[in-house]
Design a protein around this motif. Sequence first.
Motif, PDB file in Angstrom:
ATOM      1  N   ASP A 257       0.804  -1.226   0.000  1.00  0.00           N
ATOM      2  CA  ASP A 257       0.000   0.000   0.000  1.00  0.00           C
ATOM      3  C   ASP A 257       0.834   1.273   0.000  1.00  0.00           C
ATOM      4  O   ASP A 257       0.406   2.300  -0.555  1.00  0.00           O
ATOM      5  N   ASP A 258       2.023   1.222   0.606  1.00  0.00           N
ATOM      6  CA  ASP A 258       2.809   2.450   0.710  1.00  0.00           C
ATOM      7  C   ASP A 258       4.244   2.298   0.186  1.00  0.00           C
ATOM      8  O   ASP A 258       5.110   3.109   0.495  1.00  0.00           O
ATOM      9  N   THR A 259       4.514   1.265  -0.627  1.00  0.00           N
ATOM     10  CA  THR A 259       5.841   1.069  -1.195  1.00  0.00           C
ATOM     11  C   THR A 259       5.744   0.933  -2.709  1.00  0.00           C
ATOM     12  O   THR A 259       4.960   0.135  -3.221  1.00  0.00           O
ATOM     13  N   VAL A 260       6.567   1.707  -3.406  1.00  0.00           N
ATOM     14  CA  VAL A 260       6.604   1.703  -4.870  1.00  0.00           C
ATOM     15  C   VAL A 260       7.998   1.275  -5.304  1.00  0.00           C
ATOM     16  O   VAL A 260       9.006   1.813  -4.826  1.00  0.00           O
ATOM     17  N   GLY A 261       8.064   0.299  -6.201  1.00  0.00           N
ATOM     18  CA  GLY A 261       9.335  -0.146  -6.764  1.00  0.00           C
ATOM     19  C   GLY A 261       9.492   0.361  -8.180  1.00  0.00           C
ATOM     20  O   GLY A 261       8.601   0.167  -9.019  1.00  0.00           O
ATOM     21  N   ILE A 262      10.607   1.028  -8.457  1.00  0.00           N
ATOM     22  CA  ILE A 262      10.863   1.616  -9.768  1.00  0.00           C
ATOM     23  C   ILE A 262      12.118   0.972 -10.345  1.00  0.00           C
ATOM     24  O   ILE A 262      13.194   1.057  -9.750  1.00  0.00           O
ATOM     25  N   THR A 263      11.984   0.314 -11.491  1.00  0.00           N
ATOM     26  CA  THR A 263      13.140  -0.262 -12.172  1.00  0.00           C
ATOM     27  C   THR A 263      13.687   0.758 -13.156  1.00  0.00           C
ATOM     28  O   THR A 263      12.954   1.302 -13.976  1.00  0.00           O
ATOM     29  N   LEU A 264      15.003   1.021 -13.053  1.00  0.00           N
ATOM     30  CA  LEU A 264      15.629   2.069 -13.853  1.00  0.00           C
ATOM     31  C   LEU A 264      16.094   1.543 -15.202  1.00  0.00           C
ATOM     32  O   LEU A 264      16.507   0.388 -15.331  1.00  0.00           O
ATOM     33  N   ALA A 265      16.076   2.414 -16.192  1.00  0.00           N
ATOM     34  CA  ALA A 265      16.619   2.094 -17.501  1.00  0.00           C
ATOM     35  C   ALA A 265      18.141   2.041 -17.431  1.00  0.00           C
ATOM     36  O   ALA A 265      18.756   2.529 -16.477  1.00  0.00           O
ATOM     37  N   VAL A 266      18.767   1.411 -18.440  1.00  0.00           N
ATOM     38  CA  VAL A 266      20.222   1.322 -18.507  1.00  0.00           C
ATOM     39  C   VAL A 266      20.830   2.727 -18.498  1.00  0.00           C
ATOM     40  O   VAL A 266      20.381   3.619 -19.220  1.00  0.00           O
ATOM     41  N   ASN A 267      21.837   2.924 -17.631  1.00  0.00           N
ATOM     42  CA  ASN A 267      22.566   4.193 -17.519  1.00  0.00           C
ATOM     43  C   ASN A 267      21.698   5.372 -17.085  1.00  0.00           C
ATOM     44  O   ASN A 267      22.083   6.529 -17.257  1.00  0.00           O
ATOM     45  N   ALA A 268      20.554   5.082 -16.499  1.00  0.00           N
ATOM     46  CA  ALA A 268      19.670   6.170 -16.057  1.00  0.00           C
ATOM     47  C   ALA A 268      20.246   6.859 -14.829  1.00  0.00           C
ATOM     48  O   ALA A 268      20.867   6.231 -13.971  1.00  0.00           O
ATOM     49  N   THR A 269      20.053   8.177 -14.748  1.00  0.00           N
ATOM     50  CA  THR A 269      20.371   8.931 -13.544  1.00  0.00           C
ATOM     51  C   THR A 269      19.076   9.199 -12.800  1.00  0.00           C
ATOM     52  O   THR A 269      17.984   9.209 -13.396  1.00  0.00           O
ATOM     53  N   VAL A 270      19.189   9.445 -11.485  1.00  0.00           N
ATOM     54  CA  VAL A 270      17.971   9.480 -10.673  1.00  0.00           C
ATOM     55  C   VAL A 270      17.558  10.884 -10.236  1.00  0.00           C
ATOM     56  O   VAL A 270      16.521  11.040  -9.603  1.00  0.00           O
ATOM     57  N   GLY A 271      18.361  11.896 -10.585  1.00  0.00           N
ATOM     58  CA  GLY A 271      18.044  13.242 -10.114  1.00  0.00           C
ATOM     59  C   GLY A 271      16.679  13.726 -10.551  1.00  0.00           C
ATOM     60  O   GLY A 271      15.817  14.063  -9.718  1.00  0.00           O
ATOM     61  N   SER A 272      16.440  13.752 -11.869  1.00  0.00           N
ATOM     62  CA  SER A 272      15.149  14.233 -12.371  1.00  0.00           C
ATOM     63  C   SER A 272      14.015  13.289 -11.984  1.00  0.00           C
ATOM     64  O   SER A 272      12.878  13.721 -11.767  1.00  0.00           O
ATOM     65  N   LEU A 273      14.338  11.992 -11.877  1.00  0.00           N
ATOM     66  CA  LEU A 273      13.312  11.022 -11.478  1.00  0.00           C
ATOM     67  C   LEU A 273      12.837  11.303 -10.054  1.00  0.00           C
ATOM     68  O   LEU A 273      11.624  11.308  -9.792  1.00  0.00           O
ATOM     69  N   LEU A 274      13.762  11.521  -9.136  1.00  0.00           N
ATOM     70  CA  LEU A 274      13.369  11.792  -7.754  1.00  0.00           C
ATOM     71  C   LEU A 274      12.598  13.101  -7.646  1.00  0.00           C
ATOM     72  O   LEU A 274      11.659  13.218  -6.834  1.00  0.00           O
ATOM     73  N   ALA A 275      12.978  14.099  -8.462  1.00  0.00           N
ATOM     74  CA  ALA A 275      12.224  15.355  -8.466  1.00  0.00           C
ATOM     75  C   ALA A 275      10.784  15.113  -8.909  1.00  0.00           C
ATOM     76  O   ALA A 275       9.840  15.668  -8.327  1.00  0.00           O
ATOM     77  N   ARG A 276      10.615  14.275  -9.934  1.00  0.00           N
ATOM     78  CA  ARG A 276       9.261  13.949 -10.407  1.00  0.00           C
ATOM     79  C   ARG A 276       8.492  13.161  -9.347  1.00  0.00           C
ATOM     80  O   ARG A 276       7.298  13.403  -9.129  1.00  0.00           O
ATOM     81  N   CYS A 277       9.177  12.238  -8.675  1.00  0.00           N
ATOM     82  CA  CYS A 277       8.525  11.475  -7.609  1.00  0.00           C
ATOM     83  C   CYS A 277       8.047  12.399  -6.494  1.00  0.00           C
ATOM     84  O   CYS A 277       6.960  12.195  -5.925  1.00  0.00           O
ATOM     85  N   ALA A 278       8.855  13.400  -6.172  1.00  0.00           N
ATOM     86  CA  ALA A 278       8.468  14.341  -5.111  1.00  0.00           C
ATOM     87  C   ALA A 278       7.231  15.141  -5.503  1.00  0.00           C
ATOM     88  O   ALA A 278       6.465  15.565  -4.631  1.00  0.00           O
ATOM     89  N   GLU A 279       7.039  15.358  -6.804  1.00  0.00           N
ATOM     90  CA  GLU A 279       5.831  16.038  -7.275  1.00  0.00           C
ATOM     91  C   GLU A 279       4.598  15.139  -7.180  1.00  0.00           C
ATOM     92  O   GLU A 279       3.491  15.610  -6.912  1.00  0.00           O
ATOM     93  N   LEU A 280       4.800  13.847  -7.361  1.00  0.00           N
ATOM     94  CA  LEU A 280       3.674  12.916  -7.430  1.00  0.00           C
ATOM     95  C   LEU A 280       3.295  12.313  -6.077  1.00  0.00           C
ATOM     96  O   LEU A 280       2.142  11.930  -5.876  1.00  0.00           O
ATOM     97  N   PHE A 281       4.271  12.189  -5.153  1.00  0.00           N
ATOM     98  CA  PHE A 281       4.035  11.517  -3.887  1.00  0.00           C
ATOM     99  C   PHE A 281       4.564  12.344  -2.726  1.00  0.00           C
ATOM    100  O   PHE A 281       5.437  13.204  -2.899  1.00  0.00           O
ATOM    101  N   THR A 282       4.081  12.016  -1.541  1.00  0.00           N
ATOM    102  CA  THR A 282       4.724  12.464  -0.309  1.00  0.00           C
ATOM    103  C   THR A 282       5.661  11.339   0.112  1.00  0.00           C
ATOM    104  O   THR A 282       5.225  10.274   0.551  1.00  0.00           O
ATOM    105  N   ILE A 283       6.976  11.566  -0.042  1.00  0.00           N
ATOM    106  CA  ILE A 283       7.970  10.508   0.157  1.00  0.00           C
ATOM    107  C   ILE A 283       8.388  10.451   1.623  1.00  0.00           C
ATOM    108  O   ILE A 283       8.837  11.450   2.196  1.00  0.00           O
ATOM    109  N   VAL A 284       8.272   9.272   2.213  1.00  0.00           N
ATOM    110  CA  VAL A 284       8.692   9.051   3.594  1.00  0.00           C
ATOM    111  C   VAL A 284      10.141   8.554   3.643  1.00  0.00           C
ATOM    112  O   VAL A 284      10.927   8.954   4.505  1.00  0.00           O
ATOM    113  N   ASP A 285      10.513   7.695   2.696  1.00  0.00           N
ATOM    114  CA  ASP A 285      11.853   7.114   2.674  1.00  0.00           C
ATOM    115  C   ASP A 285      12.167   6.691   1.251  1.00  0.00           C
ATOM    116  O   ASP A 285      11.258   6.404   0.454  1.00  0.00           O
TER     117      ASP A 285
END
Length: 318
Positions: A257-285
């Motif tokens: 209910d409160d855990t999301v698993g994200i599989t990254l593409a090859v050579n993906a960086t996570v900076g913009s992804l985490l920014a987008r996640c922060a827009e979509l969710f309230t992140i606890v951890d």
Amino acid sequence: MLQVSQVHRRFAHVHAVNDISFHVNAGEIFALLGPNGAGKSTLLRMLVGITQPDSGTITWQTSGGPATRLPAEQIGYLPEDRGLYQDQPLVTVLEYFGTLRGMSRPDARTSATAWLERLELGARLKDKVGALSKGNQQKVQFAAAVLHRPRFVILDEPFSGLDPLNQEVFLTLVRTLRDEGTTVLFSAHQMALVERLADRLFVMQHGREVLSGTIPAVRERWGGGRKVLLHVEQASDAALEQLRAHLAVTAVQRLDDDTVGITLAVNATVGSLLARCAELFTIVDVRTEQPSLHEVYINTVGAASASGGTTSAFGEAA
């Protein structure tokens, strides 16, 4: 200590081992992996001299220089199919195997007794092999492979028939052999155990190499499969769907209910992804997770099967 160069072995219309090359360094634990029918056991039988290559070379480094075979007293072999005499006492069987490897009968009995004690079978040394469980017979087969203190040990499916507790015992025993100067080559299907034990690995499929290297190097070359795990206050279906559209993402799963698993593409960086996640969710951890050897193996062998067994883009010759 061992160099395998462009080895081929055919049986009628089956090309069981197809242009295999690798080396095993002295004092390391080397894992030979692959699905059933990949050619592993055929290759192991060639290493111990039961069969010979149709072409290519197998070269051992001995005290006298390069050789095509190791002397019997310098090599130990645990076969996938057990070769124990079921109607004979444990200590008698091990004593016999020791003499086949050049030991005197008294020395073989002393070593056999010591190994049975070490494997918690000392109280049963006079029991017949056939009276033992499958797991305990595997212990006896292991003792038969190592009681003569060989320089090189080949273990084909050493964890077969063992419960989790005895798997841990075998992990410790194999590491101890390595620490005492024995070089170990083993084949196994339990990727979690391989990941804990091997210094390097070599994966075969359809008789050919599809992946090789150290486990960290294999993960790095494989590239994909890294995961970001988010613990969030709420993950709506709409937010998950928007996240799937991000360029750094290959898959999104709601793990609970409160855990999301994200599989990254090859050579993906996570900076913009985490920014987008922060827009979509309230992140606890948030935490990242490397792909396990099991995941790398499944994807590698699956890709090789789909392509007919050719070397994958992230495999390389050892």
